[in-house]
Each structure stands twice: as C-alpha cells, then as structure tokens.
Design a protein around this motif. Structure first.
Motif, PDB file in Angstrom:
ATOM      1  N   MET A 144       0.924  -1.267  -0.150  1.00 17.90           N
ATOM      2  CA  MET A 144      -0.052   0.107   0.049  1.00 17.90           C
ATOM      3  C   MET A 144       0.964   1.221  -0.039  1.00 17.90           C
ATOM      4  N   ARG A 145       0.331   2.151  -0.814  1.00 22.93           N
ATOM      5  CA  ARG A 145       1.094   3.305  -0.863  1.00 22.93           C
ATOM      6  C   ARG A 145       1.178   4.259   0.342  1.00 22.93           C
ATOM      7  N   ASP A 146       0.276   4.180   1.486  1.00 22.40           N
ATOM      8  CA  ASP A 146       0.416   4.604   2.720  1.00 22.40           C
ATOM      9  C   ASP A 146       1.315   4.047   3.660  1.00 22.40           C
ATOM     10  N   GLY A 147       1.961   2.837   3.419  1.00 22.75           N
ATOM     11  CA  GLY A 147       2.733   2.104   3.980  1.00 22.75           C
ATOM     12  C   GLY A 147       1.845   1.202   5.097  1.00 22.75           C
ATOM     13  N   SER A 148       0.790   1.089   4.791  1.00 20.97           N
ATOM     14  CA  SER A 148      -0.027   0.034   5.599  1.00 20.97           C
ATOM     15  C   SER A 148       0.146  -1.406   4.804  1.00 20.97           C
ATOM     16  N   MET A 149      -0.372  -2.361   5.581  1.00 22.11           N
ATOM     17  CA  MET A 149      -0.356  -3.720   5.147  1.00 22.11           C
ATOM     18  C   MET A 149       1.036  -4.107   5.036  1.00 22.11           C
ATOM     19  N   PHE A 150       1.719  -4.496   3.951  1.00 21.93           N
ATOM     20  CA  PHE A 150       3.321  -4.933   3.836  1.00 21.93           C
ATOM     21  C   PHE A 150       3.820  -3.632   2.926  1.00 21.93           C
ATOM     22  N   GLY A 151       3.114  -2.419   2.831  1.00 16.59           N
ATOM     23  CA  GLY A 151       3.938  -1.306   2.240  1.00 16.59           C
ATOM     24  C   GLY A 151       5.172  -1.203   2.851  1.00 16.59           C
ATOM     25  N   GLY A 152       5.364  -1.355   4.015  1.00 17.98           N
ATOM     26  CA  GLY A 152       6.723  -0.960   4.750  1.00 17.98           C
ATOM     27  C   GLY A 152       7.826  -1.969   4.192  1.00 17.98           C
ATOM     28  N   LEU A 153       7.528  -3.061   3.736  1.00 13.71           N
ATOM     29  CA  LEU A 153       8.742  -3.921   3.706  1.00 13.71           C
ATOM     30  C   LEU A 153       9.859  -3.505   2.937  1.00 13.71           C
TER      31      LEU A 153
END
Length: 263
Positions: A144-153
């Motif tokens: 996800m662009r907002d860093g949620s889910m696995f957007g922070g990997l």
C-alpha cells in the motif's frame, strides 16, 4: 476563428477542472476507506486482545518478552471467521493484522476485509499450499502507498530499520512463535522460493536457503537449518518482482550480531 478558440479553451478548462475534482473526490474516498479499514483492524485487535496475565501464559515467554506485543485470542477470531488462522505482529510498526487461509479460494482476501466485504487493501493471507506447520510460511499482503499492510517492507532494505524491526510474532491456535528477520530480497514472482515449503532433507533445505541468500540484498549472518521454521512476508514490487522479507523462528542460542550487505 478567435471565438472558436475561446470556446475550445473554455471547454478544455472545464474538463481540466472536472478531472481535478474527480481526482480529489477519488483520493478522498480512498482516504476514508483506508481509515475505515484500519479502524476494523484496530477493533479486531482490541476485541481479541488477551489480558496481560493470560497473554504471558499463552506466549510461554519471559514477562519482558510477552509485554513487547499484545497477544490475541485466536479462538475468538476463528469463531468470528474460521478463515482466520493467526495474527501477525511487529512491534513499533503498523503491522498488527489477522492472517487468513482459504485453500479452495487462494486469493479470497486479496480485496476483502475480515468480514468478507470489499476492501482494496484486503487482509494478509497465507499461501494456499501452506499449513501452519510448513517449514516456510509464506504470507502475502498488499504494497500500500500509505505504508499500511506490507507497504513498509521496502524499508527493510535499510539495515538500520532491519535491526530495529528484526523481531516479529506469529500467533496461531498452537501458541505464539517468535521470528527474527535473516534475509531481505527482491525476487521474481515465479522464483523457486515460492515452492520452498516442505523440504524433505537437510540437503534440500540448505540448498533452498543458499539460493535465497544468493539473491539477498541484506543478510543477518544467521544460517537457518532443517527443523527451523521460516516465515516469509511477500508483497508486490515493480512489474513481476516481489519484495521478500524472510524470518526464522528464534532459537535459544545467540544470533549473529551483524548484518551483511550482499552486492
């Protein structure tokens, strides 16, 4: 001629304004939806959280370790939705999510929330080839662009971030397991790592690990061995690429204190 040009300019201006308004409206809708999705996860987190004393017993870990993460009542979650097989938590990050498994409909939660309603962000889910006892638990989540889910990997490609967020917890009906990240890589979606699930021998296991490490951007220096369970978080990258963060179940002996950058 001049009048026609003015009309064209006016029409184009109106179209531009309409397109801008539409974009703002869609962005606002997406923001609201993300907020609602996060509120659902927070509600599930609170409803299934175990009291501190019971959490320590469930975790079967020292008080200082159990206090690092909120433990969850997996039976309660499964009563609400039997597709839920666990809860994934990483302290000091946004990752505190249920994990789903639907072997007959592998990507059911790609765009569904915990209760089955439409959700663009979906819910993290276990590869349908896996059970919670596999040598390699592959869990998918949206980038996800907002860093949620696995957007922070993608942040794990920074060795300082990896060091600060190396530990993660995966709770199932069997209890809570603690994992530590040992490798970060960018793989092709057809990479052999996605079929590395239940190696039958130490040789096959070691070969699979070495193959992953040969493609890793970062490696902690720890060498998993047959009998160690691995938890892999996977999310989309550019084109057919996938970002992969692999963690191994924590052993009692000391882990290697350094992180290597593999060129």
């Amino acid at each position: 001629m001049r009048q026609r040009a003015k009309i064209v300019i006016a029409v184009l201006s109106l179209l531009l304004v309409a397109a801008t308004c539409f974009s703002i409206r869609e962005a606002w809708k997406e923001t609201i939806q993300r907020k609602q999705e996060q509120e659902t996860f927070e509600m599930l987190d609170q409803e299934s959280a175990l009291p501190a004393e019971k959490a320590e017993a469930e975790a079967d870990k020292p008080k200082s370790d159990a206090a690092e993460v909120v433990c969850h009542d997996i039976a309660h979650l499964r009563a609400s939705n039997p597709d839920c097989i666990g809860w994934l938590s990483i302290p000091d990050t946004c990752i505190s999510y249920p994990v789903m498994l639907t072997p007959d409909e592998p990507q059911r939660y790609l765009h569904r929330d915990f209760y089955g309603s439409y959700s663009y962000a979906g819910v993290p889910f276990l590869d349908y080839h896996c059970t919670t006892e596999n040598h390699n638990l592959i869990i998918y989540g949206h980038n996800m662009r907002d860093g949620s889910m696995f957007g922070g990997l993608k942040a794990y490609f920074d060795r300082r971030y990896l060091t600060a967020h190396q530990k993660l917890y995966f709770e199932t009906s069997s209890g809570m397991r603690t994992f530590k990240v040992f490798a970060v890589a960018q793989l092709n979606k057809t990479d052999a790592w996605y079929s590395f699930l239940c190696p039958a021998t130490a040789e096959v296991y070691d070969t699979g690990i070495q193959t992953l490490l040969s493609k890793a951007a970062l490696w902690t220096g720890q060498q998993p061995r047959l009998g160690d369970q691995i938890l892999t978080r996977s999310t989309c990258a550019d084109h057919d690429q996938r970002l992969v963060v692999a963690a191994v179940e924590e052993r009692q002996e000391l882990l290697s204190p350094y992180i290597s950058i593999i060129s």
